[in-house]
Design a protein around this motif. Structure first.
Motif, PDB file in Angstrom:
ATOM      1  N   ALA A 144       0.979  -1.023  -0.165  1.00 45.37           N
ATOM      2  CA  ALA A 144       0.165   0.078  -0.119  1.00 45.37           C
ATOM      3  C   ALA A 144       1.089   1.400   0.171  1.00 45.37           C
ATOM      4  N   ASN A 198      -4.733   0.818   7.902  1.00 42.91           N
ATOM      5  CA  ASN A 198      -5.090   1.260   7.143  1.00 42.91           C
ATOM      6  C   ASN A 198      -5.974   1.708   6.385  1.00 42.91           C
ATOM      7  N   TYR A 221      -3.498   4.424   4.031  1.00 45.41           N
ATOM      8  CA  TYR A 221      -3.097   4.605   2.997  1.00 45.41           C
ATOM      9  C   TYR A 221      -4.269   4.242   1.680  1.00 45.41           C
ATOM     10  N   TRP A 239      -3.641   0.308  -3.548  1.00 45.72           N
ATOM     11  CA  TRP A 239      -2.869  -0.897  -2.610  1.00 45.72           C
ATOM     12  C   TRP A 239      -3.058  -1.840  -4.501  1.00 45.72           C
TER      13      TRP A 239
END
Length: 122
Positions: A97, A106, A109, A112
């Protein structure tokens, strides 16, 4: 826009090493924080490691400290995850990422990859 492509996954025995690579497109790679996450069926995606744009700062989850090393080559627009002393519990799909802050979340970010499967047999 940044495109990320992971490679290097596979099936290994416990204790063996494996190196994942993530090739990035786009001119902003050297200024992007890069992270590795992993996910197993039925579980949330979890943070593994991250590295700053310059490579001068890194972060890792406790579960992989001393075994995994994150690094990057900005000339090749590539980030790596060297995984040593692999354990069956490391089995997961590993995702690369790109984001703007060194973070284990997550949601920090923006881009991906598609993921690469790592399977560690006992």
């Amino acid at each position: 826009q940044v495109q990320l492509v992971e490679s290097g996954g596979g099936l290994v025995q416990a204790g063996e090493p494996l190196r994942l690579s993530c090739a990035a497109s786009g001119r902003t790679f050297s200024s992007s924080v890069m992270g590795w996450f992993r996910q197993t069926p039925g579980k949330e995606r979890e943070f593994v490691a991250a590295i700053s744009g310059s490579g001068g700062s890194t972060a890792q989850t406790n579960a992989v400290k001393g075994r995994f090393t994150i690094s990057r080559d900005n000339a090749k627009n590539t980030v790596y995850l060297q995984m040593n002393s692999l354990k069956p519990e490391d089995t997961a799909v590993y995702y690369c990422a790109a984001g703007s802050r060194l973070s284990p979340r997550n949601t920090d970010y923006d881009y991906w990859g598609q993921g690469t499967q790592v399977t560690v047999s006992s």
